[in-house]
Design an enzyme around this catalytic site. Structure first.
Site, PDB file in Angstrom:
ATOM      1  N   GLY A 144       0.810  -1.217   0.000  1.00 27.63           N
ATOM      2  CA  GLY A 144       0.000   0.000   0.000  1.00 27.63           C
ATOM      3  C   GLY A 144       0.843   1.267   0.000  1.00 27.63           C
TER       4      GLY A 144
ATOM      5  CD  GLU B 121       2.492  -0.165   6.353  1.00 25.84           C
ATOM      6  OE1 GLU B 121       1.279  -0.288   6.127  1.00 25.84           O
ATOM      7  OE2 GLU B 121       3.349  -0.728   5.645  1.00 25.84           O
TER       8      GLU B 121
HETATM    9  C1  5RP Z   1       0.684  -1.164   3.218  1.00 24.10           C
HETATM   10  C2  5RP Z   1       0.966  -2.556   3.662  1.00 24.10           C
HETATM   11  C3  5RP Z   1      -0.214  -3.431   3.895  1.00 24.10           C
HETATM   12  O1  5RP Z   1      -0.211  -3.854   5.203  1.00 24.10           O
HETATM   13  C4  5RP Z   1      -0.124  -4.620   2.978  1.00 24.10           C
HETATM   14  O2  5RP Z   1      -0.042  -4.143   1.655  1.00 24.10           O
HETATM   15  C5  5RP Z   1      -1.334  -5.545   3.125  1.00 24.10           C
HETATM   16  O3  5RP Z   1      -2.462  -4.899   2.641  1.00 24.10           O
HETATM   17  P1  5RP Z   1      -3.879  -5.607   2.639  1.00 24.10           P
HETATM   18  O4  5RP Z   1      -4.289  -5.809   4.051  1.00 24.10           O
HETATM   19  O5  5RP Z   1      -4.775  -4.634   1.905  1.00 24.10           O
HETATM   20  O6  5RP Z   1      -3.745  -6.905   1.870  1.00 24.10           O
HETATM   21  O7  5RP Z   1       2.078  -2.968   3.865  1.00 24.10           O
HETATM   22  O8  5RP Z   1       1.877  -0.475   2.957  1.00 24.10           O
END
Ligand code: 5RP
Length: 262
Positions: A105, A111
């Site tokens: 994301g 994060e």
């Molecule tokens: C965002 C992330 C998300 O946690 C990862 O992409 C998982 O996303 P989703 O829960 O929509 O599958 O690292 O940077």
């Protein structure tokens, strides 16, 4: 019109619900980014509004901050709270050692900072993210815009000596324009297919000028909760070395519907 969740979203919801068992009154909580973390933020909002839970959330993206405000979770910055009791976030991949790939994301920088500043990181996910070897999901690397093509070339060169299964590097796009992170940076996705030595790769990447951070989360995650559509969860705890299977008690009043007109 409201529709019942599809099985994948139901699994995400179930893992999010189970993760909230780690929350205690007064906690400072890192709020992850992504569709799974969004379920957790919504459920946390329910607990704040309906049960009077007092928590402070530190969002890992502007998207999560917007959602937290909408659902009534009080938020603060990491500068305000400095240290967190718990972070709950999703992941793109996890392995048996609970090492992760994150950044699908585009929020990997905040994060990682937030998770590292937490006593405990709980990852919520569905079984599709479980891998034997990290790397099938393209590894996101955040780079500054200045000289990004040079940074990309240096990354490609560094991959030649690495134990990986592919070396293609692509600039992430948002429609036709480069994707921008909350910090205004770019994301390069490394299509390495298989990462034989995640520790070495993480170290090498972070030494390249222009690289801000990579999406490998190594020795950061404490617990992974794998949800399933029928309410069963697997809880993997790296500190106790246990893997337990439980059933999440889904209440009749659980708000497990999506607005399909959105
Ligand atoms: C965002 C992330 C998300 O946690 C990862 O992409 C998982 O996303 P989703 O829960 O929509 O599958 O690292 O940077």
């Amino acid at each position: 019109m409201a529709a019942k969740l599809n099985p994948i979203d139901m699994a995400k919801y179930v893992s999010a619900r189970r993760a909230l068992d780690y929350v205690e009154d007064g906690m400072r909580i890192g709020l992850g980014t992504g569709s799974t973390a969004a379920w957790m933020v919504r459920c946390l909002g329910d607990m704040v509004r309906e049960d009077g839970l007092r928590v402070t959330g530190v969002p890992t993206s502007s998207r999560t901050a917007d959602l937290a405000r909408q659902v009534g979770v009080p938020i603060a910055t990491l500068e305000d709270v400095k240290w967190l009791d718990l972070t709950i976030d999703g992941a793109d991949e996890f392995d048996q050692d609970l090492n992760l790939i994150k950044g699908g994301g585009g929020a990997l920088l905040q994060e990682k900072i937030v998770a590292t500043a937490s006593d405990m990181m709980v990852v919520i996910t569905d079984a599709s993210k479980n891998v034997e070897t990290l790397g099938a999901f393209p590894l996101p690397v955040e780079v500054i815009p200045f000289g990004w093509q040079t940074t990309k070339a240096l990354i490609e060169e560094s991959l030649i000596g690495m134990d990986v299964g592919g070396r293609a590097v692509t600039l992430r796009l948002n429609r036709d324009a480069p994707f921008r992170t909350d910090e205004g940076n770019l994301i390069l996705d490394l299509h390495v297919k298989r990462i034989g030595n995640p520790r070495q790769l993480a170290l090498v990447l972070n030494q390249i000028p222009g690289v801000v951070e990579n999406g490998l989360f190594l020795d950061i995650c404490d617990v992974v909760i794998v949800g399933t559509a029928d309410g069963a969860v697997e809880v993997r705890d790296i500190n106790s070395g246990t893997i337990t299977t439980e059933q999440v008690d889904l209440r009749d009043d659980d708000n497990i519907f999506v607005n399909v007109s959105d």
